[in-house]
Design an enzyme around this catalytic site. Sequence first.
Site, PDB file in Angstrom:
ATOM      1  N   HIS A   1      39.846  43.930  -1.246  1.00  0.00           N
ATOM      2  CA  HIS A   1      38.507  43.474  -0.894  1.00  0.00           C
ATOM      3  C   HIS A   1      38.657  42.205  -0.067  1.00  0.00           C
ATOM      4  CE1 HIS A   1      34.126  43.074  -1.308  1.00  0.00           C
ATOM      5  NE2 HIS A   1      34.381  41.772  -1.206  1.00  0.00           N
ATOM      6  N   CYS A   2      38.154  42.255   1.150  1.00  0.00           N
ATOM      7  CA  CYS A   2      38.314  41.131   2.074  1.00  0.00           C
ATOM      8  C   CYS A   2      37.021  40.312   2.100  1.00  0.00           C
ATOM      9  CB  CYS A   2      38.654  41.621   3.478  1.00  0.00           C
ATOM     10  SG  CYS A   2      38.910  40.268   4.660  1.00  0.00           S
TER      11      CYS A   2
END
Length: 502
Positions: A342-343
């Site tokens: 998850h960025c």
Amino acid sequence: MSSQMEVVEETTEVGGGEEFLKNDVYTAAAYGDVEKLKRLVDVEGCSLADPDGIGYYALQWAALNNRTAALQYIIENTHVAAQYGQTAFLYHIVTKWNADPDVPDSDGRSPLHWAAYKGFIDCIRLLLFLDAYSGRQDKEGYTPLHWAAIKGNLEACTMLVQAGKKEDLMVQDNTGLTPAQLASDSNHQQVAIFLGNAIRIFDRLYGGSSQFGKLSKLGHAPLLWCTIIALLATYMYSVIPGFNIWKLSLSGLFAWLGVFLATSGLVMFYRCSRKDPGYVKMNPRNSRNIRDDEPLLKVDLGNPALLAGNWSQLCASCKIIRPLRAKHCSTCDRCVEQFDHHCPWVSNCIGKKNKRDFFMFLLLEVSAMVITGAVTIIRTVRDPAAPKRFVAWLNYSATHHPGALSFLITDFFLFFGVVALTIVQATQISQNITTNEMANGMRYSYLRGPGGRFRNPYDHGIRKNCSDLLINGYNEDVEHPEQPSLSALELGMIQMASDRAL
């Protein structure tokens, strides 16, 4: 077949011919000796999850001989399965014999309490998938999360929190302590910190209609977007005017190429942020919407993942049997196919459907940073009045080219982080492996080969891995067949054939 299924009276001659039944759970179940069965299981710790020498379980012996009391005891004995981490047996008696996986014992503790206390992650995952009530309190007021916190089982706490609600974190036992406080009192500081942070995360993600809650879900994407736009504006205002696009066509076009690449990167950034990363379709009966009086979720007995014992494919939050390489993202609260990470900078997960966009965004921005940085250096160095010595040149640029110098410094510090991330992503793409798999390789059974060594079954070679992702947009989850190793005999025969040929 019928003769094989009949009770086999195994006896031993002792003294004057007295006969005794064999002291095991199979015989006790077959003869309906519940007292012996309880003693063997509860006191001596015998397992009900293992078959006997001919492949039959104690449950089958009790059923075949119509031993109702023994059968009922075994079916209700899901607590023992949870205590000993016997996930396969738990799955079998719940799905095939309709045992209740949420029934409390005399102390008010359900199988989920025991699994959380012992830290058996697969049992916890299966029980939560079967809608076991995570908020149940025993006679001491402890929920499963309390017990996991007391024992310092961080992974168990993580799973219970992901599948539960904020209220589970706030439940107090009979002495008024929450799970986080119990973890702290037991000197499990890492667990206590995690549980404290989990409350804040719930507030941020499910904070209702507050404007702060809505903005917090955007992550760092607005900041990154504004940073790129500001850098582009500074570059176009302070650097490009120094090049005459008509007289110095090559230099001018080179300067504008950086703008084009950065703008293209922004397009990919937008696509990556807004695109579905590969969300797995959720079960309509999501755990956050389930009423306590609803019946248990029906499990697909024929699902290959469950028959093979791949319990990690069960998602207790989404109530699905997810693909092998998928993972539940606690931030998005969804399972994502080929989950990479998850960025927060793009405010989205990176997965099967947007990994190419993410990599192209990185590649375009790195190229733009190299070109714009080079153009900026040329712009300031080619100033006829600029001194040759570095310190003097720096002072002169700060005075006469402040915009260009500020752009160059910002570009320089951002460059190394972006390049490192681009290299890591390129390496993983060439091997068809995700960031999550690289970080947790030994936790996933499908990434372990003979001898427990790491093996990536999805690596089809650099050329195919890269072409599949860059052309098709994703890699198929097709395993590469492992070449069987040759035995010493086969190697010897090959050598003999080679010698004869010579």
